[in-house]
Design a protein around this motif. Sequence first.
Motif, PDB file in Angstrom:
ATOM      1  N   PRO A  73      -4.512   5.925  -0.034  1.00  0.00           N
ATOM      2  CA  PRO A  73      -3.660   6.156   1.201  1.00  0.00           C
ATOM      3  C   PRO A  73      -2.577   6.978   1.176  1.00  0.00           C
ATOM      4  N   SER A  74      -2.780   7.771   1.950  1.00  0.00           N
ATOM      5  CA  SER A  74      -1.777   9.163   1.975  1.00  0.00           C
ATOM      6  C   SER A  74      -0.088   8.227   2.112  1.00  0.00           C
ATOM      7  N   HIS A  75       0.133   7.269   2.883  1.00  0.00           N
ATOM      8  CA  HIS A  75       1.368   6.692   3.106  1.00  0.00           C
ATOM      9  C   HIS A  75       1.694   6.082   1.885  1.00  0.00           C
ATOM     10  N   GLU A  76       1.111   5.759   0.721  1.00  0.00           N
ATOM     11  CA  GLU A  76       1.481   5.161  -0.504  1.00  0.00           C
ATOM     12  C   GLU A  76       1.715   6.141  -1.439  1.00  0.00           C
ATOM     13  N   ARG A  77       1.334   7.475  -1.110  1.00  0.00           N
ATOM     14  CA  ARG A  77       2.086   8.685  -1.974  1.00  0.00           C
ATOM     15  C   ARG A  77       3.514   8.685  -1.681  1.00  0.00           C
ATOM     16  N   ALA A  93       6.135   6.186 -11.176  1.00  0.00           N
ATOM     17  CA  ALA A  93       6.269   5.126 -10.240  1.00  0.00           C
ATOM     18  C   ALA A  93       6.950   5.359  -8.884  1.00  0.00           C
ATOM     19  N   LEU A  94       6.490   4.885  -7.840  1.00  0.00           N
ATOM     20  CA  LEU A  94       7.091   5.210  -6.464  1.00  0.00           C
ATOM     21  C   LEU A  94       7.959   3.892  -6.194  1.00  0.00           C
ATOM     22  N   LEU A  95       9.243   3.962  -6.063  1.00  0.00           N
ATOM     23  CA  LEU A  95      10.081   3.008  -5.754  1.00  0.00           C
ATOM     24  C   LEU A  95       9.997   2.521  -4.150  1.00  0.00           C
ATOM     25  N   PRO A  96       9.999   1.195  -4.011  1.00  0.00           N
ATOM     26  CA  PRO A  96       9.607   0.924  -2.651  1.00  0.00           C
ATOM     27  C   PRO A  96      11.088   1.439  -1.651  1.00  0.00           C
ATOM     28  N   ARG A  97      10.288   1.719  -0.233  1.00  0.00           N
ATOM     29  CA  ARG A  97      11.202   2.411   0.655  1.00  0.00           C
ATOM     30  C   ARG A  97      12.132   1.455   1.319  1.00  0.00           C
TER      31      ARG A  97
END
Length: 362
Positions: A73-77, A93-97
């Motif tokens: 999913p692009s929005h999870e990048r 890792a991507l930190l929660p927005r």
Amino acid sequence: MSEPIDFHALQTMGWPWAGAPELPAWQALFDAHPQGRPGRVVEQHRTGYVVADAPGAAIKTESPAEWQRPRFPSHERAAVGDWVLLEGNLIVALLPRRTAIKRGAAGEHYHQQVIAANIDTVFIVCGLDSDFNPRRIERYLMLVGGGGARPVVVLTKADQTEYSEDALAVLEELAAQDIPLLAINGRDPASASALLPWLGAGQTVVLVGSSGAGKSTLTNTLLGYELMKTAEVRGNDSKGRHTTTHRALIPMPSGACLIDTPGMRELKPTGEEALGEVGFADVEALAEQCRFRDCAHQREPGCAVRAAIDSGELDEERLLNYFKLKEEVAAAAAKLAVRQAQQAIERKHVSKGAQWRPTKKR
């Protein structure tokens, strides 16, 4: 042993907390990646990202392998404004927005596209020429609704018209909902200084609007030097060229972070929007006063919405746009529910070790 993280320096880049992260989800990712260091995405390109891990220090980075899968999913990048953890030049890792502004991506299948993340304010930029369109402003407000950021409507090119006050009057129903409305000359630093209350140290602002609205010109004025390319709009219809080709986070002299974006032609909802939160709170408040709970606001007896139309309290064009946007949000929400159900099935099969493939439509 890794060097201690200078959270005070990160605050100048929009880091929202002093010291260690307070959100459990953030802390869990720090614990999972003890060698990771936080950085903020300042540019997003098709082939990768540029991330700043300290003020003035930006590096080209590689994204995780799973982000490169076609079905991911692009929005999870990561998107511009996101905070990530880095190990070397690899995003781990991507930190929660905290907040985000998103839209439904173009195409038949349901996808979300993140325009900007971890933002405090959205400047909805609209030119006071042929670009001026109250219905499009309401559509931008729809995208802001539910994302957690504050909207500010910025009407540029006030020096090119005598009708700035008239335009503000057209939008008075937004002003009544405490949505700031400003008419400015984007080329004049004194005029653009009206935006400084939203550009304090540590704040993040994103500019959205159509091509030719004056976003890049305004960015240059606020910076005090010409960084963004600008171009003249067409005289016959005030349409502009795409002088901004990618999203970029720019540090401001005030200590704020400004995100400039390319003009967007399609503004599709994701299905997560709340029209009553931004832009149409007055319409939904009136609907609560209708005699019947299932009132369609046509000609039913006791309809408070129609009464407001008849008295001139509510603009009928605005009501029609509300109906249209509400229908689009509902349709997008139905697609989102189907997509979430599909993802739940995929996760279930993956957890069982099965090799799952989507069923092809005939």
